[in-house]
Design a protein around this motif. Structure first.
Motif, PDB file in Angstrom:
ATOM      1  N   PHE A  54      -4.220  -0.591   8.599  1.00  0.00           N
ATOM      2  CA  PHE A  54      -3.245  -1.397   7.879  1.00  0.00           C
ATOM      3  C   PHE A  54      -1.916  -0.668   7.717  1.00  0.00           C
ATOM      4  CE2 PHE A  54      -7.259  -3.046   6.419  1.00  0.00           C
ATOM      5  CZ  PHE A  54      -7.034  -4.399   6.297  1.00  0.00           C
ATOM      6  N   HIS A  55      -1.998   0.646   7.615  1.00  0.00           N
ATOM      7  CA  HIS A  55      -0.867   1.386   7.080  1.00  0.00           C
ATOM      8  C   HIS A  55       0.419   1.340   7.886  1.00  0.00           C
ATOM      9  CE1 HIS A  55      -3.691   3.768   4.276  1.00  0.00           C
ATOM     10  NE2 HIS A  55      -3.819   2.472   4.189  1.00  0.00           N
ATOM     11  N   PRO A  56       0.356   1.380   9.234  1.00  0.00           N
ATOM     12  CA  PRO A  56       1.636   1.335   9.940  1.00  0.00           C
ATOM     13  C   PRO A  56       2.427   0.077   9.590  1.00  0.00           C
ATOM     14  CG  PRO A  56      -0.103   1.982  11.423  1.00  0.00           C
ATOM     15  CD  PRO A  56      -0.765   1.564  10.156  1.00  0.00           C
ATOM     16  N   GLY A  57       1.744  -1.047   9.466  1.00  0.00           N
ATOM     17  CA  GLY A  57       2.437  -2.289   9.138  1.00  0.00           C
ATOM     18  C   GLY A  57       3.097  -2.214   7.773  1.00  0.00           C
ATOM     19  N   SER A  84       6.473   5.899   2.126  1.00  0.00           N
ATOM     20  CA  SER A  84       5.669   7.103   2.336  1.00  0.00           C
ATOM     21  C   SER A  84       4.489   7.165   1.378  1.00  0.00           C
ATOM     22  CB  SER A  84       6.534   8.342   2.147  1.00  0.00           C
ATOM     23  OG  SER A  84       6.779   8.538   0.774  1.00  0.00           O
ATOM     24  N   LEU A  85       4.549   6.357   0.327  1.00  0.00           N
ATOM     25  CA  LEU A  85       3.552   6.474  -0.737  1.00  0.00           C
ATOM     26  C   LEU A  85       2.135   6.251  -0.210  1.00  0.00           C
ATOM     27  CD1 LEU A  85       4.155   7.166  -3.565  1.00  0.00           C
ATOM     28  CD2 LEU A  85       4.027   4.770  -4.185  1.00  0.00           C
ATOM     29  N   LEU A  86       1.974   5.159   0.517  1.00  0.00           N
ATOM     30  CA  LEU A  86       0.624   4.795   0.956  1.00  0.00           C
ATOM     31  C   LEU A  86       0.066   5.771   1.988  1.00  0.00           C
ATOM     32  CD1 LEU A  86      -1.682   2.805   0.853  1.00  0.00           C
ATOM     33  CD2 LEU A  86      -0.523   1.482   2.589  1.00  0.00           C
ATOM     34  N   PRO A  87       0.804   6.033   3.072  1.00  0.00           N
ATOM     35  CA  PRO A  87       0.253   7.018   4.011  1.00  0.00           C
ATOM     36  C   PRO A  87       0.064   8.385   3.365  1.00  0.00           C
ATOM     37  CG  PRO A  87       2.484   6.405   4.632  1.00  0.00           C
ATOM     38  CD  PRO A  87       2.057   5.443   3.572  1.00  0.00           C
ATOM     39  N   GLY A  88       0.985   8.736   2.476  1.00  0.00           N
ATOM     40  CA  GLY A  88       0.856  10.023   1.797  1.00  0.00           C
ATOM     41  C   GLY A  88      -0.428  10.086   1.000  1.00  0.00           C
ATOM     42  N   ARG A 112       5.467  -7.432   9.706  1.00  0.00           N
ATOM     43  CA  ARG A 112       4.800  -8.720   9.524  1.00  0.00           C
ATOM     44  C   ARG A 112       3.406  -8.742  10.092  1.00  0.00           C
ATOM     45  NH1 ARG A 112       9.482 -12.398  11.548  1.00  0.00           N
ATOM     46  NH2 ARG A 112      11.035 -11.344  10.284  1.00  0.00           N
ATOM     47  N   LEU A 113       3.054  -7.734  10.879  1.00  0.00           N
ATOM     48  CA  LEU A 113       1.743  -7.731  11.515  1.00  0.00           C
ATOM     49  C   LEU A 113       0.697  -7.168  10.569  1.00  0.00           C
ATOM     50  CD1 LEU A 113       2.780  -6.422  15.025  1.00  0.00           C
ATOM     51  CD2 LEU A 113       1.957  -8.693  14.467  1.00  0.00           C
ATOM     52  N   LEU A 114      -0.479  -7.764  10.645  1.00  0.00           N
ATOM     53  CA  LEU A 114      -1.565  -7.250   9.804  1.00  0.00           C
ATOM     54  C   LEU A 114      -2.080  -5.925  10.356  1.00  0.00           C
ATOM     55  CD1 LEU A 114      -3.958 -10.099   8.697  1.00  0.00           C
ATOM     56  CD2 LEU A 114      -2.744  -8.451   7.298  1.00  0.00           C
ATOM     57  N   PHE A 115      -2.305  -5.883  11.664  1.00  0.00           N
ATOM     58  CA  PHE A 115      -2.877  -4.678  12.272  1.00  0.00           C
ATOM     59  C   PHE A 115      -2.009  -4.268  13.455  1.00  0.00           C
ATOM     60  CE2 PHE A 115      -6.445  -7.529  11.076  1.00  0.00           C
ATOM     61  CZ  PHE A 115      -6.806  -6.880   9.916  1.00  0.00           C
ATOM     62  N   VAL A 165      -5.283 -11.380   2.335  1.00  0.00           N
ATOM     63  CA  VAL A 165      -3.942 -11.155   1.799  1.00  0.00           C
ATOM     64  C   VAL A 165      -4.025 -10.327   0.526  1.00  0.00           C
ATOM     65  CG1 VAL A 165      -1.858 -12.282   1.007  1.00  0.00           C
ATOM     66  CG2 VAL A 165      -3.220 -13.330   2.801  1.00  0.00           C
ATOM     67  N   GLN A 166      -4.981 -10.689  -0.321  1.00  0.00           N
ATOM     68  CA  GLN A 166      -5.191  -9.908  -1.532  1.00  0.00           C
ATOM     69  C   GLN A 166      -5.464  -8.454  -1.199  1.00  0.00           C
ATOM     70  OE1 GLN A 166      -8.338 -10.806  -4.257  1.00  0.00           O
ATOM     71  NE2 GLN A 166      -7.228 -12.572  -5.038  1.00  0.00           N
ATOM     72  N   LEU A 167      -6.255  -8.284  -0.180  1.00  0.00           N
ATOM     73  CA  LEU A 167      -6.638  -6.929   0.214  1.00  0.00           C
ATOM     74  C   LEU A 167      -5.400  -6.129   0.620  1.00  0.00           C
ATOM     75  CD1 LEU A 167      -9.173  -5.166   0.724  1.00  0.00           C
ATOM     76  CD2 LEU A 167      -9.017  -5.866   3.095  1.00  0.00           C
ATOM     77  N   VAL A 168      -4.543  -6.773   1.410  1.00  0.00           N
ATOM     78  CA  VAL A 168      -3.357  -6.057   1.873  1.00  0.00           C
ATOM     79  C   VAL A 168      -2.430  -5.759   0.701  1.00  0.00           C
ATOM     80  CG1 VAL A 168      -1.331  -6.209   3.335  1.00  0.00           C
ATOM     81  CG2 VAL A 168      -3.512  -7.025   4.167  1.00  0.00           C
ATOM     82  N   ASN A 169      -2.247  -6.735  -0.174  1.00  0.00           N
ATOM     83  CA  ASN A 169      -1.385  -6.491  -1.339  1.00  0.00           C
ATOM     84  C   ASN A 169      -1.935  -5.375  -2.194  1.00  0.00           C
ATOM     85  OD1 ASN A 169       0.244  -8.492  -0.480  1.00  0.00           O
ATOM     86  ND2 ASN A 169      -0.536 -10.045  -1.898  1.00  0.00           N
ATOM     87  N   PHE A 170      -3.249  -5.383  -2.339  1.00  0.00           N
ATOM     88  CA  PHE A 170      -3.916  -4.336  -3.098  1.00  0.00           C
ATOM     89  C   PHE A 170      -3.635  -2.974  -2.463  1.00  0.00           C
ATOM     90  CE2 PHE A 170      -7.574  -1.666  -3.855  1.00  0.00           C
ATOM     91  CZ  PHE A 170      -7.725  -1.778  -5.218  1.00  0.00           C
ATOM     92  N   THR A 171      -3.728  -2.959  -1.137  1.00  0.00           N
ATOM     93  CA  THR A 171      -3.482  -1.717  -0.425  1.00  0.00           C
ATOM     94  C   THR A 171      -2.089  -1.183  -0.705  1.00  0.00           C
ATOM     95  OG1 THR A 171      -4.894  -2.586   1.299  1.00  0.00           O
ATOM     96  CG2 THR A 171      -3.598  -0.667   1.859  1.00  0.00           C
ATOM     97  N   THR A 172      -1.122  -2.092  -0.758  1.00  0.00           N
ATOM     98  CA  THR A 172       0.257  -1.655  -0.968  1.00  0.00           C
ATOM     99  C   THR A 172       0.499  -1.245  -2.409  1.00  0.00           C
ATOM    100  OG1 THR A 172       0.568  -3.793   0.074  1.00  0.00           O
ATOM    101  CG2 THR A 172       2.457  -2.345  -0.014  1.00  0.00           C
TER     102      THR A 172
END
Lengths: 411, 380, 544
Positions: free
Chosen positions: B27-30, B186-190, B245-248, B327-334
């Motif tokens: 997910f992270h690159p997106g 950088s927060l998430l990949p970090g 905009r891409l999921l993966f 979508v929830q999952l991705v938002n949660f990830t961010t």
């Protein structure tokens, strides 16, 4: 004992796992071409071209089984349905086809002018969301009827969509149309400071005549009356079609986009009404944006090009000093003309297919913020473009002197 | 605790890489591209340095108590209650990441390959496999992880094929809106790279402990390289806009591959799936293992093995119930994940390290011989 | 109080589990027991009976124990000037009667030196002209065993022991070319059933005093000799200790082939993968001895076991070392590729044709679709059927006598291949795939490894049918986890791949040139360097 129990449980799991996505290879309808049009009622008209595998692989090396009929079956079927969304139309097709639709092998999608003018944003969602739709399929626009494009018979490659793909793959012989894949198309559509474009496909009457229509063993029917032709480009603003480029103009666009990989350049001989043809070997362009002190936008395009001499009608002796240089200068002029005509046409259409906006964005990020809202409408048409071409001729084929008639014959 | 075997620092590095890598490239690159836009590569660099800092801290703390895991020494360092709480938070982190990974995996499989299959099927299967690996123990886990590492060159192969599509223009202008977006990106990949702090649990099993610190840092650097390949590859060829905009993005990048000379390999996404399943499985197994080990130590059990299957079932249930849709999952990830991860890996580790340093505590051959051991260490 | 009781009980249990002939528990019976011809003699009982001074008693008992055998020969005679009664007992099929006549009977009777006292010591020194003698045969069990082992036993009146003379002659198969591990270039000889000849084949190749061969007798009834061979200083002492330990643990009635030992010493008894390497090539055995491995040479079987065995070892062929390294490397890669094909080809076919059609090139897809039109079975079932057929043909090919084998292959190829395709029951591409996988599976150098690899295909096909490529991947990963967890005598099965030993990859990923393989792989510690760096060949240095 515990292991046995675990194994039994595992077996149950496998059994209950219901092969949800299982789909036998022969139970699928492979779609190789998609056409999108509008019905008079304002719904979308969707065309799927489905290949009949039996006629393609029949009798092939793998010993496939063909139905033993003496009349060859049609190697494809076109299904057409309508719906307010493309998905609705697609599912309506399932009522007609005894197989599962499989779009993973689709080759190209052709939009009718009507759909394109109305805007492709609505339909692109269908193509973009689905995993199965590969981003490598070609995007084309036609002014003709999509049903005709997908139904023109031709014995060379029987399936029109595959034939169309073949034509697109031969683009490097001319560079008279852009090769635009769905992925590129979508990227450009969403890009800031660039408008999208795609190739144009049309229907053309066959020039060759059938002199001896003959029906008998070994002879087939007459020449097909119509051919498909891919030439020129369609320009978009946002998602809407706004105009077309002809062949030469298209190559003008491709010069700037660095997408010219070959093709004929026609040069008029200096002293006569005759012509010389060179074939493009490679080319490279660099776009340099500038904002002058008085706020005018300028773009300098530098093109380096190399070509081979293929054919000449002029009395041209390439061994003579300066002959090549002269030819190169003429060549540069031709290229400049092509680029300028493309720019003019694009500016008329207010469609920045060249990506000048992006160039300005990169070089002048601060000024760009003021321009980006109305770039295509207000700023792009006012961009002054200058083209500098450095054309070279590398090889001249097997001859140095021009082909001449023997002197005594001249006498 | 039952003897879990010994691993080398190199194997520990492989373990750490497997903990991080799989999700970092899913997910992270997106998300990074969405937040940092064309400065995504700067975000990746910032992430690298912040993660290096966190992991260095964790490795240092682990090296202070080389024969115990953080779960065991935290109560001594910070007092029984707070120490146990800190230990619990580590365990929680690992389990939480585990079921989060399960769900991510299920989502990818259903989105990309098997749209009709319920995602619990994939979650169940991968959990069973992970439980099998956890049951087999640390050494087997590390060995399988290394085997999977053979696939990592595939990413470089990918880069080779897409290099020609990369448009440098997509990275310009640099820092258009200041450093802010890059930091946010950088927060998430970090945070994910900081998961290499799992060294806190692994340390007692490493045979050459001195080399554990450079190995941990090398692990972070290695995943950074792979992450950058996907990030630079997708931003460079799609543009930041589209990547965001891409999921993966990594998956889409593979789908774009087109090698004219090898039409049979036209659709390389199957290879991607093989790498994928292995990577996610390892991530899940390593996290699951770290959590189980920690739980066993936290509760003072002789062996954590009897708990593997009940815990696995619990994780499956949690992963299915915790998010409603992708979508929830991705938002949660961010929005949630990085803070949770960093609050444990950076904050709690930091506090533990500071307290340990202030109290001069140090584990070692002789228990509680804090002062003397530290003096001896300074000399060495 | 209680723990002691438990310990006592345990001791009791352990005692009862001990081999019945192992200890000296039964007290000595004062008189040799009498028994009819139906009496079953237990080793322990015989062990308790000492060889008596009285020759008559001994002979009576001996006759009772082995006398009813038609091949048992008991030759009574007198020795020396005092006419001391003596007897020679042996089983005639096992001995060389020529030797007995020439070197034993003749020297004991006709040529007996006149002024020599009659005792084993003097007989050994002056009379019998044999190499191998054993004087310590003091109880009846050893005596009987010596006879059964092909010795002749000399009993002398007045001596409380017997003298066993090794006159055995094993009529075994001649050394022939290896059937299961043939090579193009390299030594052709292979092990046979006789232990002596096998040891000879090894000794011929390794002329070092450090090659140690320790003998174990396994099998209560077979008393098979199992020889543990290793090179002192190269093999790890812990490994040897472990091997001895495991061999001693075996208490079976019979050891009939190498697998009887193999299955008894495996680390993971449930795993289908071979955890020892069985080979019938002495050159291969020697190369492993040089790598510090231990070998078990087992009497009456041509297969020698090498431990510890790892998966990469099982994928090496002796021929790899008999060709230039570039060729060997290429061939080795080909073999790895074959391994991959043999396991994954048909599962991949099933997964791709039933789930991932978009992965196939379009033209291929169309021909598969056209070919499968009219095939009544789903691809998975079709693949399973064909795989089973293939295994049937393979198994039948082994069982059938050679002339009939030809017929089977014709039936297999023509009837099943051609006819099934023409009848539209099976699609032609699948036939190609399965045949390819089948051929590839025989490229695995180890037959023992080839079978589990082939068997894996069946669950993989099922997984492919249920979950497509995901299923195949999951199945392969599960197998990999299993393999990663296996150990053979403490050595991880997948080493040196994982856990990685970089110095050993030179003989796994590639086959490095012989002059570059400077370090010894594996368990050995001492004598690490195999050759001097100067061994690298090259043109002579320039003379200036």
């Amino acid at each position: 004992m515990r292991w046995a129990a675990a194994l039994v449980l595992l077996a149950f799991m496998l059994m209950t796992a219901g092969c949800w996505d299982l789909q036998q290879v022969e139970e699928q309808a492979y779609i190789t071409g998609i056409g999108v049009d509008r019905t008079p009622e304002g719904e979308f008209k969707l065309l799927f071209q489905v290949v009949n595998p039996n006629t393609i692989a029949g009798g092939g090396v793998l010993g496939a089984i063909t139905p033993g009929a003496s009349i060859p079956a049609k190697s494809f079927r076109n299904y057409v349905t309508a719906g307010r969304t493309l998905y609705e139309a697609e599912r309506a097709m399932d009522l007609l086809i005894p197989l599962a639709l499989h779009t993973g092998h689709n080759r190209e999608v052709v939009f009718s002018e009507a759909v394109a003018r109305q805007g492709l944003l609505d339909v692109m969602s269908f193509f973009n969301r689905r995993v199965e739709m590969r981003k490598l399929m070609y995007v084309l626009v036609t002014q003709a009827d999509i049903e005709e494009i997908f139904d023109l018979p031709n014995p060379i490659i029987a399936i029109p969509s595959i034939r169309l793909e073949g034509i697109i793959r031969q683009q490097h012989w001319t560079s008279f149309f852009p090769v635009v894949r769905l992925g590129d198309f979508l990227n450009w559509m969403g890009a800031e400071g660039r408008e999208t474009h795609c190739a144009v496909v049309s229907v053309k009457p066959t020039e060759a005549r059938t002199l001896r229509p003959y029906a008998g063993p070994g002879f087939t029917a007459a020449e097909p009356l119509l051919d498909v032709e891919v030439a020129g480009a369609a320009l978009f603003r946002k998602d809407k079609l706004v105009g077309f480029l002809n062949q030469k103009e298209t190559r003008g666009l491709l010069w700037v986009l660095n997408k010219v990989r070959g093709g004929p350049l026609l040069i008029r001989c200096p002293e006569s009404d005759k012509f010389t043809s060179v074939s493009i070997l490679r080319a490279h362009a660099r776009v340099k944006p500038e904002i002058s002190a008085d706020g005018r936008l300028r773009v300098t395009i530098r093109i380096r090009e190399e070509a081979d001499l293929e054919e000449t009608q002029c009395k041209l002796d390439v061994g003579e000093a300066g002959a090549i240089a002269a030819l190169e200068a003429l060549q540069a002029k031709t290229i400049t003309a092509e680029v300028m005509s493309a720019v003019r046409r694009a500016q008329e259409c207010r469609s920045d297919a060249f990506g000048f906006g992006e160039a300005f964005h990169r070089r002048y990020p601060r000024e760009w913020r003021l321009m980006k809202e109305n770039w295509s409408e207000d700023f792009f048409p006012a961009v002054e473009v200058e083209v500098e071409v450095d054309a070279k001729i590398r090889r001249v084929g097997l001859r140095k002197k021009p082909l001449t008639l023997a002197p005594k014959m001249l006498d | 605790m039952r003897e879990e075997g010994r691993i080398s620092a190199f194997q520990a590095m492989v373990y750490q890489i497997s903990v991080i890598l799989a999700t970092l490239i899913l997910f992270h690159p997106g998300i990074t591209a969405m937040q940092a836009r064309q400065d995504a590569w700067i975000a990746a660099l910032i992430a690298l340095f912040s993660a290096l800092l966190v992991v260095f801290m964790a490795a240092k703390l682990a090296l202070r108590f080389p024969d115990e895991s953080v779960i065991q020494y935290a109560p001594r360092v910070m007092g029984w209650f707070f120490g146990k709480l800190a230990g619990l938070s580590y365990i929680f982190l690992f389990f939480w990441l585990a079921y989060y990974v399960q769900r991510q995996f299920g989502e990818l499989m259903t989105t990309a390959y098997f749209p009709l299959t319920p995602n619990i099927v994939f979650i169940l299967i991968i959990t069973l496999l992970a439980a099998y690996m956890v049951y087999a123990g640390l050494e087997v886990l590390c060995r399988v992880a290394l085997l999977w590492g053979i696939f990592v060159p595939a990413f470089f192969l990918l880069f080779m094929f897409i290099a020609k599509d990369i448009n440098i223009g997509h990275f310009l202008p640099v820092l258009e809106n200041g450093i802010g977006p890059a930091v946010a990106g950088s927060l998430l990949p970090g945070a994910t790279m900081a998961e290499a702090a799992v060294i806190l649990i692994l340390m007692p099993f490493i045979s050459d402990k001195r080399r554990a610190v450079p190995a941990s840092l090398a692990a972070v650097a290695a995943v950074f390289v792979v992450f950058s390949i996907i990030l630079v590859g997708s931003v460079g060829s799609f543009g930041a806009d589209q990547t965001g905009r891409l999921l993966f993005p990594g998956f889409t990048l593979y789908r774009r591959l087109n090698i004219p000379a090898l039409p049979v390999l036209e659709r390389l996404d199957a290879l991607y799936m093989a790498i994928w399943v292995g990577g996610m499985l390892l991530k899940l197994a390593t996290l699951f293992y770290a959590g189980m080990l920690g739980l066993g130590q936290w509760l003072g059990l002789k062996s954590h093995r009897p708990l593997i299957f009940p815990m696995g079932a619990l994780l499956v249930a949690l992963s299915v119930r915790s998010w409603d849709n992708v979508v929830q999952l991705v938002n949660f990830t961010t929005e949630v994940a990085p803070f949770v991860v960093l609050s444990v890996t950076a904050v709690i580790t930091g506090i533990t390290l500071i307290v340990a340093v202030l109290r001069g505590m140090r584990g070692g051959p002789e228990e509680g011989g804090g002062k003397r051991a530290s003096a001896a260490d300074k000399k060495a | 109080m209680r723990p002691r009781l438990i310990k006592k009980l345990k001791d009791l249990l352990v005692q009862s589990r001990k081999p019945k002939w192992g200890g000296k528990q039964p007290p000595l019976p004062p008189e040799p027991p009498e028994g009819g011809p139906d009496k079953v003699w237990e080793p322990a009982e015989l062990q308790g009976i000492p060889v008596a001074k009285d020759l008559k008693t001994n002979l009576r008992l001996l006759k009772q124990v082995v006398g009813q055998n038609s091949d048992f020969i008991l030759r009574e005679f007198t020795v020396g000037p005092q006419k001391t009664p003596a007897a020679l007992a042996y089983l005639y099929p096992l001995v060389d009667e020529e030797k007995i006549n020439a070197f034993t009977l003749k020297s004991l009777t006709v040529d007996y030196p006149p002024d020599t006292p009659v005792s084993f010591a003097s007989i050994k020194q002056h009379v019998v002209t044999h190499g191998t003698l054993n004087e310590d045969v003091s109880d009846f069990w050893s005596l009987v065993l010596a006879i059964l082992d092909g010795n002749a036993v000399l009993l002398l009146s007045g001596a409380a022991s017997a003298l066993s003379l090794n006159v055995s002659e094993f009529q075994g198969r001649e050394v022939a070319e290896s059937l299961t591990e043939s090579v193009v270039r390299g030594p052709r000889d292979s092990f046979v059933e006789g232990l002596k000849r096998n040891i000879m084949l090894v000794r011929q190749r390794l002329k070092t005093p450090n090659l140690v061969l320790e003998k174990f007798q396994l099998g209560r009834l077979t008393q098979t000799a199992v020889v543990l061979g290793y090179i002192k200083g190269l093999a790890a002492p812990e490994l040897l200790e472990e091997v001895r330990e495991r061999l001693k643990r075996i208490d079976a009635d019979a050891v009939l082939s190498s697998n009887f030992v193999e299955e008894m010493i495996a680390d993971s008894p449930y795993s289908p993968f071979p955890q020892t390497l069985a080979t019938e090539r002495p050159d291969r055995v020697c190369s492993y001895l040089l790598e510090g491995k231990a070998v078990l040479i087992i009497d009456t079987t041509p297969f020698t076991l090498v431990v510890p065995a790892t998966l990469p070892m099982l994928l090496q062929s002796p021929e790899d070392y008999y060709h230039p390294f570039a060729i060997s490397t290429a061939v080795r890669w080909l073999r790895y590729f074959a391994l991959l094909i043999s396991v994954t080809a048909s599962p991949f076919y099933v997964a791709i044709t039933t789930y991932h059609q978009e992965m196939l090139p379009f033209e291929l897809l169309l021909s598969i679709a056209a070919a499968r039109q009219g095939v009544p079975f789903p691809a998975a079932l079709e693949a399973l059927l064909l795989e089973v057929t293939f295994e049937l043909l393979r198994e039948a090919g082994i069982r059938l006598p050679r002339p009939v084998g030809q017929a089977v292959s014709i039936v297999g190829a023509l009837v099943i291949g051609q006819a099934a395709v023409q009848a539209g029951v099976i699609s032609p591409l699948l036939v190609i795939v399965v045949a390819l996988a089948g051929i590839a599976s025989f490229a695995t150098p180890s037959y023992e490894l080839g079978i589990p690899l082939r068997m894996i295909r069946f669950p993989l096909i099922l997984l492919a049918a249920v979950l497509g490529l995901f299923g195949v991947t999951v199945g392969i990963i599960a197998v990999l986890i299993h393999l990663a967890g296996l150990r053979s005598f403490g050595v991880p099965y997948l080493s040196p791949l994982t856990p990685v030993k970089f110095s050993e990859l030179k003989d796994v990923l590639i086959r490095a040139p012989l002059w570059a393989m400077r370090t010894r792989p594996g368990t050995s510690k001492r004598d690490w360097h195999r050759l001097a760096p100067t061994s690298k060949p090259g043109p002579p240095p320039e003379k200036s």
